[in-house]
Design a protein around this motif. Structure first.
Motif, PDB file in Angstrom:
ATOM      1  N   SER A 171       0.821  -1.218   0.000  1.00  0.00           N
ATOM      2  CA  SER A 171       0.000   0.000   0.000  1.00  0.00           C
ATOM      3  C   SER A 171       0.852   1.265   0.000  1.00  0.00           C
ATOM      4  O   SER A 171       0.437   2.293  -0.543  1.00  0.00           O
ATOM      5  CB  SER A 171      -0.939   0.008   1.218  1.00  0.00           C
ATOM      6  N   LEU A 172       2.048   1.187   0.594  1.00  0.00           N
ATOM      7  CA  LEU A 172       2.955   2.341   0.498  1.00  0.00           C
ATOM      8  C   LEU A 172       3.352   2.586  -0.955  1.00  0.00           C
ATOM      9  O   LEU A 172       3.446   3.736  -1.400  1.00  0.00           O
ATOM     10  CB  LEU A 172       4.210   2.090   1.344  1.00  0.00           C
ATOM     11  N   VAL A 173       3.585   1.513  -1.698  1.00  0.00           N
ATOM     12  CA  VAL A 173       3.910   1.660  -3.128  1.00  0.00           C
ATOM     13  C   VAL A 173       2.781   2.414  -3.829  1.00  0.00           C
ATOM     14  O   VAL A 173       3.015   3.398  -4.549  1.00  0.00           O
ATOM     15  CB  VAL A 173       4.138   0.273  -3.772  1.00  0.00           C
ATOM     16  N   ASP A 174       1.535   1.988  -3.613  1.00  0.00           N
ATOM     17  CA  ASP A 174       0.381   2.668  -4.244  1.00  0.00           C
ATOM     18  C   ASP A 174       0.310   4.133  -3.804  1.00  0.00           C
ATOM     19  O   ASP A 174       0.024   5.014  -4.603  1.00  0.00           O
ATOM     20  CB  ASP A 174      -0.938   1.974  -3.854  1.00  0.00           C
ATOM     21  N   GLY A 175       0.566   4.363  -2.514  1.00  0.00           N
ATOM     22  CA  GLY A 175       0.483   5.729  -1.992  1.00  0.00           C
ATOM     23  C   GLY A 175       1.496   6.663  -2.645  1.00  0.00           C
ATOM     24  O   GLY A 175       1.180   7.797  -3.011  1.00  0.00           O
ATOM     25  N   PHE A 176       2.728   6.177  -2.818  1.00  0.00           N
ATOM     26  CA  PHE A 176       3.759   7.011  -3.458  1.00  0.00           C
ATOM     27  C   PHE A 176       3.460   7.189  -4.949  1.00  0.00           C
ATOM     28  O   PHE A 176       3.656   8.280  -5.491  1.00  0.00           O
ATOM     29  CB  PHE A 176       5.160   6.414  -3.236  1.00  0.00           C
ATOM     30  N   LEU A 177       2.973   6.141  -5.601  1.00  0.00           N
ATOM     31  CA  LEU A 177       2.625   6.284  -7.027  1.00  0.00           C
ATOM     32  C   LEU A 177       1.524   7.328  -7.196  1.00  0.00           C
ATOM     33  O   LEU A 177       1.597   8.194  -8.077  1.00  0.00           O
ATOM     34  CB  LEU A 177       2.167   4.940  -7.603  1.00  0.00           C
ATOM     35  N   LYS A 178       0.506   7.280  -6.326  1.00  0.00           N
ATOM     36  CA  LYS A 178      -0.602   8.256  -6.400  1.00  0.00           C
ATOM     37  C   LYS A 178      -0.101   9.667  -6.172  1.00  0.00           C
ATOM     38  O   LYS A 178      -0.648  10.632  -6.682  1.00  0.00           O
ATOM     39  CB  LYS A 178      -1.673   7.928  -5.357  1.00  0.00           C
ATOM     40  N   ARG A 179       0.956   9.784  -5.386  1.00  0.00           N
ATOM     41  CA  ARG A 179       1.528  11.106  -5.113  1.00  0.00           C
ATOM     42  C   ARG A 179       2.444  11.572  -6.257  1.00  0.00           C
ATOM     43  O   ARG A 179       3.048  12.631  -6.177  1.00  0.00           O
ATOM     44  CB  ARG A 179       2.305  11.054  -3.801  1.00  0.00           C
ATOM     45  N   GLY A 180       2.578  10.747  -7.296  1.00  0.00           N
ATOM     46  CA  GLY A 180       3.352  11.151  -8.470  1.00  0.00           C
ATOM     47  C   GLY A 180       4.802  10.717  -8.452  1.00  0.00           C
ATOM     48  O   GLY A 180       5.587  11.098  -9.326  1.00  0.00           O
ATOM     49  N   TYR A 181       5.172   9.903  -7.443  1.00  0.00           N
ATOM     50  CA  TYR A 181       6.549   9.402  -7.385  1.00  0.00           C
ATOM     51  C   TYR A 181       6.727   8.258  -8.374  1.00  0.00           C
ATOM     52  O   TYR A 181       5.775   7.567  -8.728  1.00  0.00           O
ATOM     53  CB  TYR A 181       6.869   8.838  -5.994  1.00  0.00           C
ATOM     54  N   ARG A 182       7.970   8.034  -8.766  1.00  0.00           N
ATOM     55  CA  ARG A 182       8.343   6.745  -9.328  1.00  0.00           C
ATOM     56  C   ARG A 182       8.824   5.889  -8.169  1.00  0.00           C
ATOM     57  O   ARG A 182       9.355   6.419  -7.182  1.00  0.00           O
ATOM     58  CB  ARG A 182       9.442   6.931 -10.363  1.00  0.00           C
ATOM     59  N   VAL A 183       8.625   4.572  -8.293  1.00  0.00           N
ATOM     60  CA  VAL A 183       8.865   3.701  -7.134  1.00  0.00           C
ATOM     61  C   VAL A 183       9.686   2.476  -7.538  1.00  0.00           C
ATOM     62  O   VAL A 183       9.451   1.874  -8.584  1.00  0.00           O
ATOM     63  CB  VAL A 183       7.517   3.246  -6.516  1.00  0.00           C
TER      64      VAL A 183
END
Ligand SMILES: NC(=O)c1ccc[n+]([C@@H]2O[C@H](COP(=O)([O-])OP(=O)(O)OC[C@H]3O[C@@H](n4cnc5c(N)ncnc54)[C@H](OP(=O)(O)O)[C@@H]3O)[C@@H](O)[C@H]2O)c1
Length: 236
Positions: A20-32
């Motif tokens: 879920s942290l991965v999804d959260g950072f992606l939603k925030r516009g980060y690359r992960v």
């Protein structure tokens, strides 16, 4: 390579809080860059996965090398991979002891060294540890000295690194969790676990994602152990 977007690295990312942290950072516009032993490949161009045991130095190297090669930078590292083996002190086997130290401590140490090296070159970065509230409030119903040894070490290292890097643009924080509703806990244990919190319930994964994303944007916060624990660290 366009490397203007921020890049987060998340360990222990195949399930539970890490996924879920991965999804959260992606939603925030980060690359992960997401890593764990069993993580599956991704066809999302903003997400790369790396398999490996985080206790092995070589896994941390492949993860950070991948972040730099694919996305050109490392802005945030979330040291989320961790295992929890509750037992009576005298019952722990040498194998359990070695396994918990490897995942929880080596898994923090090697990848953090390499991430912080990259952050130093950039002049900015943020490292977050995922810890537990049991460090502050040991519980007679949950004997878990290996969590105290390892996550307690992470809490101490969080403050130490926050000070060591304070003037170099790198912040270091931790979230200290109550018991969170993840695959770590089987459903038949939920009622018992909910009752261990002053608020009378377990935490949800979203509570942790919110806390990590808050810390990531909180530029004046470093060396903080943020308790996300339904009141456990305050008392019972
Ligand atoms: N859930 C809670 O109540 C709670 C409470 C306090 C603290 N925490 C901490 O929160 C973090 C996440 O917990 P969770 O509940 O989401 O756990 P989880 O559902 O069991 O997930 C653990 C993750 O860590 C990975 N992992 C475990 N051993 C690994 C190893 N040797 N190398 C690489 N990856 C490894 C697993 O993936 P693979 O199996 O694919 O490797 C998985 O992705 C942990 O650090 C845990 O100690 C959780």
């Amino acid at each position: 390579m366009n490397n203007s977007r921020k890049v987060a690295v998340v360990t222990g990312a195949s399930q539970g809080i890490g996924a879920s942290l991965v999804d959260g950072f992606l939603k925030r516009g980060y690359r992960v860059v997401a890593t764990s032993r069993s993580i599956k490949p991704s066809d999302n161009p903003d997400l790369v996965t790396v398999t490996g045991d985080i206790g092995d130095q070589e896994t941390g190297k492949r993860v950070i090398d991948t972040a730099l090669a694919r996305f050109g930078r490392v802005d945030t590292l979330v040291n989320n991979a961790g295992i929890f083996i509750p037992d009576a002190f005298t019952e722990y086997t040498p194998e359990q002891y070695a396994q918990v130290l490897s995942t929880n401590l080596n898994g923090f140490f090697y990848i953090s060294q390499l991430a912080i090296k990259a952050m130093e070159k950039q002049g900015s970065g943020h490292v977050v540890q995922v810890s537990t509230s049991l460090i502050d409030q040991a519980n007679s119903k949950v004997p878990s000295v290996l969590a105290s040894l390892t996550k307690g070490g992470l809490n101490a290292a969080t403050k130490s690194l926050a000070i060591e890097y304070a003037t170099r643009g790198i912040r270091v924080n931790a979230v200290a969790l109550g018991i969170i509703n993840t695959p770590m806990h089987s459903p038949e244990t939920h009622e018992f676990l909910a009752a261990l919190h002053p608020v009378g319930r377990m935490g949800e994964i979203g509570d942790i994602v919110d806390a990590v994303l808050y810390l990531d944007s909180a530029q004046f916060v470093t060396g903080e152990i943020l308790h996300v624990d339904g009141g456990q660290s305050a008392g019972h």
